[in-house]
Design an enzyme around this catalytic site. Structure first.
Site, PDB file in Angstrom:
ATOM      1  N   HIS A 307     -51.504 124.020 -12.050  1.00 24.02           N
ATOM      2  CA  HIS A 307     -51.640 124.122 -13.508  1.00 24.02           C
ATOM      3  C   HIS A 307     -52.196 125.508 -13.859  1.00 24.02           C
ATOM      4  O   HIS A 307     -53.102 126.003 -13.187  1.00 24.02           O
ATOM      5  CB  HIS A 307     -52.606 123.025 -13.996  1.00 24.02           C
ATOM      6  CG  HIS A 307     -53.048 123.188 -15.427  1.00 24.02           C
ATOM      7  ND1 HIS A 307     -54.334 123.556 -15.776  1.00 24.02           N
ATOM      8  CD2 HIS A 307     -52.377 123.037 -16.590  1.00 24.02           C
ATOM      9  CE1 HIS A 307     -54.433 123.609 -17.092  1.00 24.02           C
ATOM     10  NE2 HIS A 307     -53.257 123.302 -17.606  1.00 24.02           N
ATOM     11  N   ASN A 308     -51.660 126.133 -14.912  1.00 25.96           N
ATOM     12  CA  ASN A 308     -52.127 127.467 -15.331  1.00 25.96           C
ATOM     13  C   ASN A 308     -52.347 128.363 -14.115  1.00 25.96           C
ATOM     14  O   ASN A 308     -53.423 128.921 -13.902  1.00 25.96           O
ATOM     15  CB  ASN A 308     -53.423 127.359 -16.156  1.00 25.96           C
ATOM     16  CG  ASN A 308     -53.145 126.813 -17.558  1.00 25.96           C
ATOM     17  OD1 ASN A 308     -51.994 126.543 -17.918  1.00 25.96           O
ATOM     18  ND2 ASN A 308     -54.180 126.639 -18.347  1.00 25.96           N
ATOM     19  N   GLU A 337     -46.958 127.444 -12.960  1.00 23.05           N
ATOM     20  CA  GLU A 337     -46.849 127.467 -14.419  1.00 23.05           C
ATOM     21  C   GLU A 337     -46.986 128.890 -14.953  1.00 23.05           C
ATOM     22  O   GLU A 337     -47.820 129.662 -14.480  1.00 23.05           O
ATOM     23  CB  GLU A 337     -47.936 126.574 -15.026  1.00 23.05           C
ATOM     24  CG  GLU A 337     -47.777 126.422 -16.540  1.00 23.05           C
ATOM     25  CD  GLU A 337     -48.795 125.483 -17.168  1.00 23.05           C
ATOM     26  OE1 GLU A 337     -48.633 125.192 -18.364  1.00 23.05           O
ATOM     27  OE2 GLU A 337     -49.734 125.057 -16.484  1.00 23.05           O
ATOM     28  N   ASP A 339     -47.477 130.766 -18.630  1.00 23.58           N
ATOM     29  CA  ASP A 339     -47.751 130.744 -20.076  1.00 23.58           C
ATOM     30  C   ASP A 339     -47.271 132.064 -20.665  1.00 23.58           C
ATOM     31  O   ASP A 339     -47.921 133.089 -20.457  1.00 23.58           O
ATOM     32  CB  ASP A 339     -49.272 130.649 -20.300  1.00 23.58           C
ATOM     33  CG  ASP A 339     -49.696 129.257 -20.692  1.00 23.58           C
ATOM     34  OD1 ASP A 339     -48.859 128.374 -20.615  1.00 23.58           O
ATOM     35  OD2 ASP A 339     -50.858 129.081 -21.070  1.00 23.58           O
ATOM     36  N   HIS A 352     -53.696 132.782 -20.978  1.00 22.26           N
ATOM     37  CA  HIS A 352     -53.997 131.503 -21.626  1.00 22.26           C
ATOM     38  C   HIS A 352     -54.182 131.781 -23.114  1.00 22.26           C
ATOM     39  O   HIS A 352     -55.226 132.284 -23.524  1.00 22.26           O
ATOM     40  CB  HIS A 352     -55.259 130.889 -20.993  1.00 22.26           C
ATOM     41  CG  HIS A 352     -55.356 129.414 -21.206  1.00 22.26           C
ATOM     42  ND1 HIS A 352     -56.529 128.732 -21.196  1.00 22.26           N
ATOM     43  CD2 HIS A 352     -54.394 128.465 -21.427  1.00 22.26           C
ATOM     44  CE1 HIS A 352     -56.302 127.442 -21.394  1.00 22.26           C
ATOM     45  NE2 HIS A 352     -55.012 127.261 -21.535  1.00 22.26           N
ATOM     46  N   GLU A 386     -44.150 127.737 -20.133  1.00 27.14           N
ATOM     47  CA  GLU A 386     -44.704 127.330 -21.422  1.00 27.14           C
ATOM     48  C   GLU A 386     -44.475 128.533 -22.337  1.00 27.14           C
ATOM     49  O   GLU A 386     -45.113 129.571 -22.203  1.00 27.14           O
ATOM     50  CB  GLU A 386     -46.203 127.009 -21.295  1.00 27.14           C
ATOM     51  CG  GLU A 386     -46.708 126.276 -22.529  1.00 27.14           C
ATOM     52  CD  GLU A 386     -48.214 126.135 -22.526  1.00 27.14           C
ATOM     53  OE1 GLU A 386     -48.813 126.478 -23.567  1.00 27.14           O
ATOM     54  OE2 GLU A 386     -48.788 125.729 -21.518  1.00 27.14           O
TER      55      GLU A 386
END
Length: 749
Positions: A307-308, A337, A339, A352, A386
């Protein structure tokens, strides 16, 4: 053997690169555009410690252990070097990257040739250290501690120095015992130990009584073990499917005494050597390589997921880094991931959103992913996008993905027809799959009446992506570029409106993301529905937005519900990441684990909560004897602080199997504590169980402190007398430390 000879042995005597490191030299340390300072670096005589100082003041003296180095990278591969140095300096630049969260060292040598010597030399010493036998590691560790205790550097050990040494290696003995030990070794009666006396002291110290007992029981040939004796041990204790030829091979491989080897016999030292090798460890060596069917559809596997991935620390203000992707991929992570946000000069960036985390270029991340994706595992990597970018920068993202990843990027379905299920990891070896929004259905690309779409289309509705959803809402209704949409093939992000809706209206490649809270609720209240959903679709789970400290949730209940992409914060050392590392330790660390058949069957009745009768019930009785531990590290740097170790054995699995037991604690002995305590566990669903061995420093007043742990799948346990390697909370090996146990697994029915 004396304490001075150890460094030479470890240091590959006469090696030019090594000699270069020991002589040392000036390197430019780079922290920012304005902070670039010359520091003198050299390898110390123990060949395990790097020393560096400021030439100006000579006051700032620092050391770090080579054990703490994760990698040495040539060139300008870190954000710091790319940002603060010129391209011309690439050949002179290199970085030392550390395990855990310690900041890397960015360095510039005075010439390209010198940079090569630093990189080659460091890699050689680290490789040499990693390849030492456990006995050699113990020897080096003990002798370096002896050198440290020898305060006046006379190569002799006084009674006071002996006491200091024992404290340093994590054992506290009373004065009488220390005196008795000293007198036993001081055969020359001169009041100090030297030469052979120190060697005698080393032998007493490292004697393993528990091994002596086992060895004597089976060594029936003139006090030694013949091949037949060893076979007897392998069959009766280790429950190995072994032949006399296997016993001969073990003697040939691990016996140190040439005379014994010539007679095809094994000495006690050879026996101990065998027990420290892969054949003697608790983890089944047959599971170290790929042993599962890799030709099932992709959604039939648990997939190691992050995640992230770009974050090295917390979720609010920590640094973003390509290094975080490299670390995750090298740990076998197969779903990362990204972003993505609009950056300056038309260059998309990753960070983020709406936080103070630093930004990195999308193209740098894709280049790093391409270089490191398949070093640990050759199986496919999912790029979970994302997306918060404008249409223009989305087009740039698509161009970068296609140009950098080339033919490795999946840009159309495999085969000529519209697929009805996922391809397998085997078919997708070495390939990248994009997970993201798609403007139309995949079926439309195979239809003559393909609907005209353009980038003015907006997403129907976002995934159920909680904190991620909130940020996407702030981006208003995003428009999507056809170029990016077109390369989303097998992982189209869609919202979740219930299991019935998914079953009736969604294709196999349409997948939802679930915030941990919602996923856990579904796994508890509708487990069988969730499992059936996951026999056809992929599900991604991610941590709640409140976890700003990058903490993690327990992944086990989600795996029990058949969820494949259970995304964790890989940068956080924690028990949850230990479980992730434990599950994916098997099957060649490919990052893909085939789910049990009852998690792949669309008509399955399996429910991990209610546990009705079915093929999943394979009741086993696990007997664990915790015997001893060796060379546990100190948890406090205070010399007088000795650990009081306690061992916990934990089972994680379906709720009925989840349990924990613990031993008594041993006072003041981290060097060779002995427990000899027995425990029994009844395990209903061994396929989904993980076993975790945890050692802590017991404290009556406060929480116990972590010392080391090891987690492995229940079905990868080996029976008999086994050594258990110990890892840090970060998942790195504690080089000399270990736990010694006896394991027995029996059918309970």
């Amino acid at each position: 053997m004396d304490s001075n000879g150890i460094a030479d042995k470890q240091c590959l005597e006469g090696d030019k690169d090594l000699q270069f490191l020991i002589n040392g030299g000036d390197l430019l340390k780079v922290r920012s555009g304005s902070w670039k300072k010359t520091r003198y670096f050299k390898l110390q005589e123990d060949c395990k410690t790097m020393w560096h100082e400021s030439k100006k003041t000579l006051k700032s003296k620092n050391t770090f252990s080579l054990d703490d180095i994760e990698a040495v990278r040539a060139g300008r591969q870190t954000e710091g070097l790319r940002k603060h140095t010129e391209e011309l300096e690439d050949g002179r630049a290199f970085s030392i990257l550390f395990k855990g969260r310690q900041k890397n060292l960015d360095l510039i040598a005075s010439s390209e040739e010198e940079a090569k010597k630093w990189v080659n030399g460091l890699e050689k010493v680290i490789s040499n250290m990693n390849n030492l036998t456990p006995q050699k590691k113990t020897e080096h560790w003990i002798y370096s501690s002896i050198r440290k205790a020898d305060k006046n550097l006379d190569n002799k050990m006084s009674p006071k120095e002996l006491k200091s040494f024992l404290q340093d290696i994590n054992i506290d003995v009373d004065e009488d015992y220390a005196e008795m030990l000293f007198e036993k070794c001081d055969q020359s009666k001169c009041g100090f130990l030297e030469g052979k006396e120190i060697e005698h002291f080393y032998k007493i110290l490292t004697q393993r009584e528990e091994i002596d007992v086992i060895y004597k029981e089976y060594a029936k040939t003139d006090g030694l073990m013949s091949a037949a004796d060893l076979l007897n041990f392998l069959l009766n204790e280790q429950r190995e499917d072994a032949s006399l030829n296997d016993a001969f091979q073990l003697i040939e491989k691990y016996e140190l005494d040439e005379n014994a080897k010539a007679k095809q016999q094994m000495t006690k030292d050879g026996f101990l050597m065998y027990l420290h090798q892969p054949e003697g460890l608790i983890f089944n060596p047959a599971h170290k390589s790929v042993y599962q069917d890799m030709k099932q559809p992709l959604n039939h596997y648990f997939i190691s997921s992050s995640h992230n991935t770009y974050l090295l620390e917390d979720q609010l203000k920590g640094p973003s880094s390509t290094e975080a992707y490299i670390k995750a991929l090298l740990k076998g992570c197969r779903c990362v991931e990204l972003d993505c946000w609009d950056g300056s000069d038309g260059e998309p960036v990753i960070y983020h959103g709406y936080t103070l985390t630093s930004k990195i270029l999308f193209k740098d991340v894709i280049k790093a992913i391409k270089e490191y994706a398949f070093k640990t595992s050759e199986y496919p990597v999912i790029l979970s996008l994302e997306n918060h970018c404008s249409v223009e920068q989305q087009k740039t993202m698509a161009q970068l993905l296609i140009s950098i990843l080339g033919s490795a990027l999946v840009t159309k379905p495999l085969g000529d027809q519209m697929p009805t299920h996922f391809p397998s990891p085997e078919e997708l070896k070495g390939r990248f799959i994009v997970k993201g929004k798609r403007l139309n259905k995949l079926e439309d690309t195979f239809s003559d009446e393909s609907k005209a779409i353009n980038e003015d289309s907006v997403t129907e509705e976002e995934d159920d992506e909680g904190d991620e959803e909130d940020r996407e809402k702030k981006s208003s209704k995003l428009k999507f570029a056809k170029e990016l949409s077109d390369i989303v093939i097998y992982c189209k992000s869609v919202p979740f409106h219930g299991f019935e809706d998914s079953r009736d209206k969604q294709s196999f490649y349409e997948m939802a993301s679930f915030k941990e809270g919602k996923a856990v609720k579904l796994a508890e209240e509708s487990a069988n529905d969730y499992i059936r959903h996951n026999t056809d679709k992929l599900s991604r789970i991610y941590p709640a937005g409140l976890r700003t400290d990058s903490s993690n949730y327990n992944p086990v209940p989600l795996w029990n519900a058949g969820c494949q992409i259970v995304a964790l914060n890989f940068q956080t050392p924690c028990p949850e990441m230990n479980l992730n590392q434990g599950l994916f330790l098997q099957n060649g660390q490919t990052g893909y684990i085939l789910k049990p058949s009852y998690l792949r069957d669309q008509d399955t009745e399996f429910d991990p909560i209610t546990l009705t009768k079915g093929p999943w019930l394979k009741r086993k009785s696990l007997h664990v004897m915790v015997i001893s531990a060796q060379q546990l590290p100190k948890v406090s740097q205070r010399k007088s602080s000795i650990v009081d170790p306690i061992v916990k054995v934990q089972i994680y699995g379906v709720p009925a199997d989840t349990t924990m037991v613990e031993t008594q604690y041993i006072e003041n002995n981290g060097f060779n504590p002995m427990w000899n305590e027995n425990f029994q566990f009844d395990v209903c669903v061994p396929d989904l169980a993980l076993v975790r061995f945890l050692i802590e420093d017991y404290d009556t007043a406060t929480d116990n402190e972590f010392i080391g742990q090891y987690t492995l799948p229940f079905n990868s346990l080996k029976s008999g007398y086994r050594h258990v390697p110990l890892l840090t909370m970060n998942g790195d090996l504690l080089s000399s430390a270990g736990l010694f146990v006896h394991i027995m697994v029996m059918d309970a029915e």
